[in-house]
Design an enzyme around this catalytic site. Structure first.
Site, PDB file in Angstrom:
ATOM      1  N   HIS A 180       0.785  -1.019   0.019  1.00  0.00           N
ATOM      2  CA  HIS A 180       0.138  -0.193   0.141  1.00  0.00           C
ATOM      3  C   HIS A 180       0.908   1.243   0.124  1.00  0.00           C
ATOM      4  CE1 HIS A 180      -3.767  -2.592   1.829  1.00  0.00           C
ATOM      5  NE2 HIS A 180      -3.589  -2.548   0.609  1.00  0.00           N
ATOM      6  N   HIS A 181       2.164   1.105  -0.442  1.00  0.00           N
ATOM      7  CA  HIS A 181       2.670   2.267  -0.459  1.00  0.00           C
ATOM      8  C   HIS A 181       2.515   3.350  -1.491  1.00  0.00           C
ATOM      9  CE1 HIS A 181       5.051   0.476  -3.814  1.00  0.00           C
ATOM     10  NE2 HIS A 181       5.810   1.482  -3.888  1.00  0.00           N
ATOM     11  N   LYS A 206      -2.202  -2.926  -7.869  1.00  0.00           N
ATOM     12  CA  LYS A 206      -2.260  -3.296  -9.536  1.00  0.00           C
ATOM     13  C   LYS A 206      -1.768  -4.572  -9.635  1.00  0.00           C
ATOM     14  CE  LYS A 206      -3.378  -1.920 -13.703  1.00  0.00           C
ATOM     15  NZ  LYS A 206      -3.990  -3.399 -13.991  1.00  0.00           N
ATOM     16  N   LYS A 264       7.909  -4.977  -9.629  1.00  0.00           N
ATOM     17  CA  LYS A 264       7.802  -4.979 -11.030  1.00  0.00           C
ATOM     18  C   LYS A 264       7.422  -3.344 -11.343  1.00  0.00           C
ATOM     19  CE  LYS A 264       5.563  -8.259 -13.049  1.00  0.00           C
ATOM     20  NZ  LYS A 264       4.619  -9.283 -13.469  1.00  0.00           N
ATOM     21  N   LYS A 320      -2.523  -9.042  -6.691  1.00  0.00           N
ATOM     22  CA  LYS A 320      -2.784 -10.210  -7.560  1.00  0.00           C
ATOM     23  C   LYS A 320      -4.229 -11.077  -7.252  1.00  0.00           C
ATOM     24  CE  LYS A 320      -0.789 -12.036 -10.963  1.00  0.00           C
ATOM     25  NZ  LYS A 320       0.347 -11.556 -11.993  1.00  0.00           N
ATOM     26  N   SER A 352      -0.831  -1.228 -18.992  1.00  0.00           N
ATOM     27  CA  SER A 352      -1.891  -1.256 -18.313  1.00  0.00           C
ATOM     28  C   SER A 352      -2.075   0.011 -17.493  1.00  0.00           C
ATOM     29  CB  SER A 352      -1.964  -2.150 -17.062  1.00  0.00           C
ATOM     30  OG  SER A 352      -2.332  -3.384 -17.357  1.00  0.00           O
TER      31      SER A 352
HETATM   32  N1  GLU Z   1      -0.873 -10.123 -15.106  1.00  0.00           N
HETATM   33  C1  GLU Z   1       0.250  -8.957 -15.871  1.00  0.00           C
HETATM   34  C2  GLU Z   1       1.532  -9.097 -14.892  1.00  0.00           C
HETATM   35  O1  GLU Z   1       1.665 -10.303 -14.289  1.00  0.00           O
HETATM   36  C3  GLU Z   1      -0.341  -7.945 -15.778  1.00  0.00           C
HETATM   37  C4  GLU Z   1      -0.672  -6.872 -14.662  1.00  0.00           C
HETATM   38  C5  GLU Z   1      -1.381  -5.657 -14.940  1.00  0.00           C
HETATM   39  O2  GLU Z   1      -1.396  -5.207 -16.234  1.00  0.00           O
HETATM   40  O3  GLU Z   1      -1.797  -5.053 -13.987  1.00  0.00           O
HETATM   41  O4  GLU Z   1       2.273  -8.320 -14.918  1.00  0.00           O
END
Ligand code: GLU
Length: 477
Positions: free
Chosen positions: A70-71, A76, A100, A112, A369
């Protein structure tokens, strides 16, 4: 053996494996242990069980949504549909999303989702029911929303599921929430998606590998000349990511000597055309028996082929303790999330194999995204405002130049020079720039701290950025 079975059988905890990489990298930094612990842990784990009615039968579905960090908000990350889904896996994948996003400067916390189903055995109607119910359950607990948590496609999901999610979300949010479209990314263009999202992860993989192969210093380490042309590549997994990566490598003149799917793989030293292979799979429901190629009955054996670049593009844990010694590639590009376990990572590093890590290499998906999310918040297509203006300015410049030199250029050249940018041009150039810049940020830190492997350097970069964010935020009392 099916990739599913393989993934669910492995003994090592995926989340622990991610933590091991984190701890290894943290040693290169002087950061308060409390902050490190805060970064490492999963902030919210939501485990759901909900019933879905199929005809007269009621089935209880197991599902998860994990917000690792939550930083930054929103959180996402994609939603995975697979029978191998479990809490440990979703936690690990959410953590990878945090790192990432930090690496590619996408201002989100990682998350996720996972639903434990086999989408291949369910009808579209059943999948729609599950997707809509899952979305409404997330909404009840504030685990979805444009500023809160924004899902996307992952293994087993795609545009269709994202469409159902946005439709469910907007139907349930009465009162016309103006940014509701931004509650999920990876939507079809007609439903608020952005051009270029579908191929984004595969294209990002291509840009990342190309960048490595352009470095003479890196190529010297593995005894290769620079460039992608003629490099012998093996790709495991021909889903959305693997297929698009294959297509871009093929177009760049690399040689796809083997491609593998769940049921097995195919090999041809002269190279395979991914579009032909895709057509063959569609027609025959199997990759095997492709004209002119040799069958590899056990899909996992494709990983052990002698080649220049290996791209695991399916599930986690496919390169593990038992087969790590058998990997013969000189470069491994992690298109999938977590395809190499922590133990195997050590073995490959010792063998001198260059690993381009997942937290960098497959970040193209979340990067685009981010572009889609921004498009949804601004309610306007990329290029709509500036396209004609750019064309007018370009026309004036060209006319002035032609006047100066007293010569007109060809129609073809004129078309190329005058063209203003479309959405796809802007998305692709934004993605290319992001992947190239992040690559060099990682390389710089690797050199500065004399880190042997790229994964550790990528983690160092991510931890540094997140720690900085935490330190500036302070801790809420
Ligand atoms: N599922 C993809 C990933 O592992 C995309 C995640 C996204 O676009 O939010 O990077």
């Amino acid at each position: 053996m099916s990739l599913h079975k393989k993934a669910s059988k492995k003994s090592e905890s995926f989340f622990k494996s991610v933590e091991k990489s984190f701890d290894k990298a943290a040693k290169f930094l002087d950061i308060n242990q409390g902050i490190l612990d805060a970064i490492k842990s999963c902030n919210s784990v939501y485990r759901l069980r909900f019933p879905v009615k199929f005809g007269k039968e009621v089935k209880v579905i197991e599902a998860y949504r994990v917000q690792h960090s939550h930083h930054k908000f929103p959180c996402k990350g994609g939603i995975r549909y697979s029978t191998a889904v479990n809490q440990d896996e979703v936690m690990a994948l959410a953590a990878l999303m945090t790192y990432k996003c930090a690496i590619v400067n996408v201002p989100f916390g990682g998350a996720k989702g996972g639903v434990k189903i086999d989408p291949q055995t369910l009808s579209a109607e059943e999948l729609e029911k599950i997707t809509r119910r899952y979305t409404s359950e997330l909404l009840k607990k504030n685990f979805i929303g444009p500023g809160m948590d924004v899902p996307a496609p992952d293994y087993g999901t795609g545009e269709r599921e994202m469409s159902w999610i946005v439709d469910t979300y907007t139907s349930l949010r009465s009162g016309g929430e103006v940014d509701a479209m931004a509650c999920v990314t990876g939507k079809p263009v007609s439903q608020g998606g952005v051009r270029g999202r579908t191929e984004a992860t595969g294209l990002g993989v291509f840009y990342g590998v190309r960048e490595l192969c352009q470095s003479s210093e890196e190529m010297k380490k593995v005894g290769f000349s620079t460039g992608l042309k003629g490099k012998r590549i093996v790709i495991q997994g021909l889903g959305n990511v693997g297929y698009h990566a294959a297509k871009f490598f093929y177009e760049a003149g690399a040689k796809l000597i083997a491609l593998a799917e769940r049921e097995g793989g195919i090999y041809n030293e002269l190279g395979l055309n991914p579009d032909e292979v895709k057509k063959h799979i569609k027609k025959n429901k199997s990759i095997l028996n492709f004209p002119g190629a040799k069958d590899i009955p056990d899909s996992s054996k494709a990983l052990e082929l002698e080649c220049d670049i290996l791209i695991p593009a399916a599930l986690e844990g496919v390169i593990h303790k038992k087969n790590a010694e058998c990997i013969k590639a000189k470069i491994v590009g992690e298109a999938a999330n977590g395809p190499i376990t922590a133990d195997a990572d050590e073995t490959l590093n010792k063998k001198g194999i260059i690993i381009i890590p997942d937290i960098y290499l497959n970040a193209g998906g979340v990067t685009v995204s981010y572009f889609e999310w921004l498009k949804n918040l601004s309610h306007v297509r990329y290029g709509r405002l500036e396209k004609r203006f750019s064309e007018n300015v370009n026309t004036e410049i060209l006319q002035a130049l032609e006047h100066l030199i007293g010569k007109n250029i060809s129609e073809e050249e004129r078309k190329n020079i005058l063209r203003g940018p479309d959405e796809i041009d802007l998305v692709r150039s934004g993605l290319e720039d992001t992947m190239i810049s992040a690559f060099h940020e990682i390389r710089e830190i690797q050199k500065e701290k004399q880190i042997c492997d790229m994964r550790t350097a990528a983690f160092v970069l991510a931890i540094k950025k997140i720690a900085d964010s935490y330190e500036r935020l302070g801790i809420f009392p």
